[in-house]
Design an enzyme around this catalytic site. Structure first.
Site, mmCIF file in Angstrom:
data_model
loop_
_atom_site.group_PDB
_atom_site.id
_atom_site.type_symbol
_atom_site.label_atom_id
_atom_site.label_comp_id
_atom_site.label_asym_id
_atom_site.label_seq_id
_atom_site.Cartn_x
_atom_site.Cartn_y
_atom_site.Cartn_z
ATOM 1 N N GLY A 279 2.971 8.564 0.917
ATOM 2 C CA GLY A 279 3.395 8.800 -0.460
ATOM 3 C C GLY A 279 2.884 7.702 -1.364
ATOM 4 N N LEU B 61 -0.371 5.984 -2.023
ATOM 5 C CA LEU B 61 -1.714 6.421 -1.658
ATOM 6 C C LEU B 61 -2.579 5.318 -1.049
ATOM 7 C CD1 LEU B 61 -2.302 8.694 -4.787
ATOM 8 C CD2 LEU B 61 -1.787 9.403 -2.443
ATOM 9 N N ASN C 284 -10.948 17.433 -4.872
ATOM 10 C CA ASN C 284 -10.664 18.461 -5.884
ATOM 11 C C ASN C 284 -10.873 17.947 -7.305
ATOM 12 O OD1 ASN C 284 -8.300 16.982 -6.559
ATOM 13 N ND2 ASN C 284 -7.071 18.106 -5.052
ATOM 14 N N ARG D 244 4.841 -23.119 14.001
ATOM 15 C CA ARG D 244 3.754 -22.180 14.231
ATOM 16 C C ARG D 244 3.182 -22.368 15.642
ATOM 17 N NH1 ARG D 244 -1.974 -24.343 11.933
ATOM 18 N NH2 ARG D 244 -1.486 -26.546 11.693
ATOM 19 N N SER E 288 -4.925 -20.597 12.996
ATOM 20 C CA SER E 288 -3.939 -21.270 12.150
ATOM 21 C C SER E 288 -2.529 -20.775 12.451
ATOM 22 C CB SER E 288 -4.230 -21.023 10.663
ATOM 23 O OG SER E 288 -5.437 -21.636 10.274
ATOM 24 N N GLU F 168 -5.580 -7.696 4.652
ATOM 25 C CA GLU F 168 -4.175 -7.673 5.052
ATOM 26 C C GLU F 168 -3.486 -6.321 4.871
ATOM 27 O OE1 GLU F 168 -5.488 -9.988 2.963
ATOM 28 O OE2 GLU F 168 -5.719 -11.571 4.468
#
Lengths: 614, 614
Positions: free
Chosen positions: B117, B119, B179, B313, B340, B361
């Protein structure tokens, strides 16, 4: 003559390489190898191809340079030093906490056209500036965008590519620095220059593949690009990351690493040789095209019959058209939703200042930023939900200090049957989190018109949230809606609680007020049309008079929106805030059914009041 | 035989047209004309080309169909009705508040592969499913994605296009319904089929231009697509919006409008003729490939020396690799930041389950959603700041009810010199606003590892926020970190205020605790590693013991994050919350300098405590 030019540019390029290495080594961080691959191109641009006024970064007729691969910032600063614009010594302050020469370019350095560092945005930013040059300012400036190859994987690049050829932006010249190395590995296409060329050609660009270290190819390519008629040009340059230093050139694992001071640095500098001094560059100045300054006048006031029902998106459309009449600097952009956001009313009156950006919201926002940096006041409209598609660009617009206005329509469950994919339910959270953004949520068409004008008078990012359903006119045409204000719409001496809300739920609160009044319970109702900054004073005063109790209601998820804004305002007071917001992921249904189902209807407000008061 | 097939498909297509019109007319809203242009294609897919088990929507070997142009939902539902899977009568419930047939497809309808929905997302979603089919499940299912032409302006389509050819996804077949009419005007290319073909060809796809209403072209194109080796296929179909009804066909201004019941509807239905009954379709079933179910085991525990300094991390990378060993369903994706985010550790151990998605992303998230819907548990890693690039896809992942995990590294000013473009400062706001999302913010590497495992055990969206700087190990390897919990790390009977925080600012709070202790002031320190849901019980208990005063600290902007989460938890209590967060737009500098400059350092905490307590 040509040889002399080549010598000049080669010497400058060597200087750029030296500065890129020394400044990052001094900083202990940065991306020298990415600077080295682009140094020859940047030398050709800054010391030959580009026209700019060294005394005036904001000269409206300067060629614009956008460093889409923003991590090559040291190269950018080096270029301005080598142009004599900033002292070479300043380069040693790179990345320091009190330096304007930051890790990625921001407008704290006045020659930064626009902040970059989040890849794949530069072409959109440049497109906006090119649109401005070709169609608005009618200036002959060109816009040069230097991209990395890895970043062309970003969809934003292709949104801009399609729009640029569609709008025949022959004043937009991109250069891709194809050094084949991304951050963590080789790019998908390595040195396959043809693939890049074919893709941009398919997108309607003139493309030129070159050796990015050979001025016999760089210079003619730039000339050919400048001569383009009706098509933007993409120069695809084969380069080597780390070019100029043997142990860096085309080596893996050097992305984002500075050369260590000491032996490593000495070796690199020895290879590059000493700085070339007194290199006789001649920087062309821009043509002195007359740019008229325009002054703004007041907008015509709202004009509604008191019994009319008009959606706030309707008031937005009318207000935007009126603003277009009052302020010649205002431009509008939309993403194929103009007949829903009603920005089409601006288009109908001022087609030369309206840009249809098609279904591509990243570019919608990026181009808006580019226009804002070139002195226009862009109103960027689409569905609130789809502004989430451009959130990285919106985030960067704050870092760019862009004077840009965003309008998101079709907020909340009140859009009805189209369902959740079309509903803006997290847009207030998105925009509240943007530093210094103004976030406005008009509750009727009068307020919507007025807030459109207030947004233009405010310098900085403004977000206006509009709704789909038609609602009653609440305010007189003479009311003013200052940013940071609110409206107390229902008040008595017996108010048991303050209901703070905006948009369609304000109308629900008014219904609730009536229902409760008939039952003998009075509530205060406050229209918090300014979500950021909030009217803390009015909130505290109201709470003090209503048992220190506030109910917030919003057609938005519970987190980050109106309720959180109120909570934040009263955080250090002993005021209890009860939040009503959209519970769960919404679904299709009639607007009234959904307000009820998701807990933000008049009935839900009545129930909450009773639960608190009793 | 061929004629009979054509007759069958034509009859079914007519039925699809009839249903699309009647259901939207009954609903009073919807997009019938967009359904009509694609009806012949959908008939060919559902009643001839696609293999699926009509009794089992989740059969792992079904061909997958993704309606990227999600507003053609009525056509999708009609197809399932004509396949005999849902009762035809149900179509009349379209868009009603108690119907599973919503305005745009959601998983409330079990045959919806994934919600659409918004696009330009379908190709990414399909890419994820195709990656799963070709490389993980080793199933021969194909993925069909039906796109609109206008939505190919979305950059997300081109991110997916590039990745699909790079990964040789010959099991991915796109069909563009050209279309020529967008929402508010004609598309950029109208009926220029060649331009679409050239673009997808340049992106490495096999392309086939066809008349989208002629089975003599549709059927061979699908066969050719199926026969592709190593390349995805894009079928570019010229169609007419509103095809089949004279007053709708190729007419402007019919987007998103239902045909009015009464004269208008009667006229349309008269043109289409009656529903064809007993049309002898044969839906092929999928090959019964054996799919082994895998069971998960426990992750190996954390192993750090007590004096080690490890970034969260770092803990994430180690934890993800351990999870990969323990759970064969876990897969990992990264956007050229694996060295990273440290997702590279997973890649090194389990390269077959790691997908490098390059600098794109939107597609990183979309492909992750596709993999999640196919039963994998994807960990999608990049910088927290760059997850904002995929926020629309993240928003849709909630509507899709996807079991997907997001990890954002390099949060906050504590990343240092790279500056604001790389800093995640609004990511907590982004993810808190997502319904039912779990938001986790580990403060040391032990917690990071544990939370990676907790995320996998939880069904639904989880966001894990990690930091760049190395920090001390705080917790014993045997500690558990349940979602919704917290850790009281410093506590005494004399605590004057509770400092609630996480991540690097928890370490700052511990420093502040020491400084204040030396001065004779005690504070409680709480690690709020679970930002959503929050540990309300612990917060209330702590506040009750510390003068009803809380200070929150976060390496994030003030709005929408940890502070707002705490405010929300204590909203209806008389507890005063003082928020410390990043003030203003950050800049480059050393991490410690920035913590100080932006008001979230140990010193800032000490000052705030003193201001409150005294």
């Amino acid at each position: 003559m040509v040889d002399t030019l080549k010598n000049i540019l080669e010497q400058k390029a060597t200087n750029l390489r030296i500065h890129s290495i020394t400044s990052t080594s001094e900083a202990g961080s940065g991306h020298p190898t990415t600077c080295l691959s682009a140094a020859d191109i940047v030398s050709a641009l800054f010391f030959h191809a580009m026209r700019y006024d060294c005394t005036d970064a904001q000269n409206p007729n300067n060629d614009r340079f956008i460093l889409s691969k923003g991590h090559a910032a040291p190269l950018l600063y080096a270029a301005y030093a080598e142009a004599g614009i900033i002292p070479v010594d300043d380069l040693a302050t790179l990345r320091q906490v009190d330096s304007i020469l930051e890790g990625h370019p921001t407008p704290r350095f006045e020659w930064t056209e626009v902040a970059t560092g989040s890849l794949g945005q530069g072409l959109s930013l440049g497109l906006g500036m090119a649109l401005n040059g070709k169609y608005l300012d009618k200036s002959d400036y060109r816009v040069y965008v230097l991209l990395g190859d890895g970043e062309t994987a970003e969809g934003g690049v292709w949104e801009a590519a399609a729009l640029a050829s569609h709008y025949k932006l022959d004043n937009l010249i991109g250069i891709i620095d194809v050094n084949a190395l991304g951050q963590s590995q080789r790019t998908m296409y390595a040195f396959d220059i043809d693939t890049y060329c074919q893709r941009f050609e398919a997108f309607g660009w003139q493309t030129i593949g070159i050796d990015g270290h050979d001025y016999d190819e760089i210079l003619p390519a730039l000339e050919k690009a400048k001569a383009s008629n009706d098509k933007p040009t993409m120069i695809v340059a084969k380069t080597y990351k780390g070019k100029g230093v043997s142990f860096l050139e085309n080596e893996d694992n050097w992305h984002g690493k500075a050369v260590e001071k000491g032996e490593q640095l000495d070796k690199a500098l020895a290879e590059l040789g000493p700085l070339h001094t007194d290199v006789p560059i001649q920087i062309q100045t821009p043509n002195p095209i007359d740019n008229q300054t325009s002054t703004a006048s007041a907008c015509e006031p709202p004009e509604y019959a008191s019994d009319e029902e008009v959606a706030t998106r309707g008031g937005y459309g009318i207000g935007l058209a009126k603003l277009g009449k009052a302020n010649p600097n205002v431009v509008a952009l939309d993403g194929d939703t103009k007949n829903s956001t009603y920005s089409e009313q601006f288009m109908e009156s001022y087609p030369d200042r309206f840009f249809e950006m098609f279904i591509a919201e990243q570019n919608l926002v990026g181009a808006g930023i580019g226009l804002a940096k070139r002195g226009k006041i862009p109103y960027v409209s689409t569905f609130a939900a789809f502004l989430s598609r451009g959130y990285d660009q919106i985030r960067m617009s704050a870092i760019s200090q862009a004077n840009i206005k965003y309008a998101g329509s079709h907020c909340g469950v009140s859009i009805g049957e189209d369902g959740p994919s079309q509903m803006g339910l997290e847009d207030l959270a998105m925009f509240r989190a943007i530093p210094d953004a103004v976030v406005l949520y008009p509750s009727d068409a009068v307020a919507a018109e007025r807030l459109v004008a207030e947004a233009a008078a405010h310098e900085g990012i403004v977000y206006i949230r509009t709704s789909r359903p038609k609602t009653a006119i609440l305010y007189d045409a003479t009311e003013s809606f200052p940013i940071g204000g609110s409206k107390v719409v229902k008040k008595s001496d017996d108010d048991k609680v303050s209901v703070v809300t905006a948009g369609v739920t304000l109308h629900e609160a008014l219904k609730a007020h009536e229902i409760l009044a008939a039952e003998g319970t009075a509530i205060r109702v406050i229209d918090l049309y300014s979500i950021k900054p909030v009217d803390t004073e009015t909130l505290l005063a109201a709470a003090a008079e209503t048992n220190n109790a506030i109910i917030t209601v919003e057609d938005h998820y519970p987190e980050g929106g109106l309720g959180d804004a109120v909570l934040d305002a009263v955080a250090t007071e002993d005021i209890r805030v009860h939040k009503l917001a959209v519970t769960g992921i919404p679904r299709s249904g009639k607007p009234d059914e959904l307000l009820e189902l998701h807990g933000i209807s008049a009935n839900a407000i009545v129930q909450k009041v009773k639960a608190i008061v009793c």
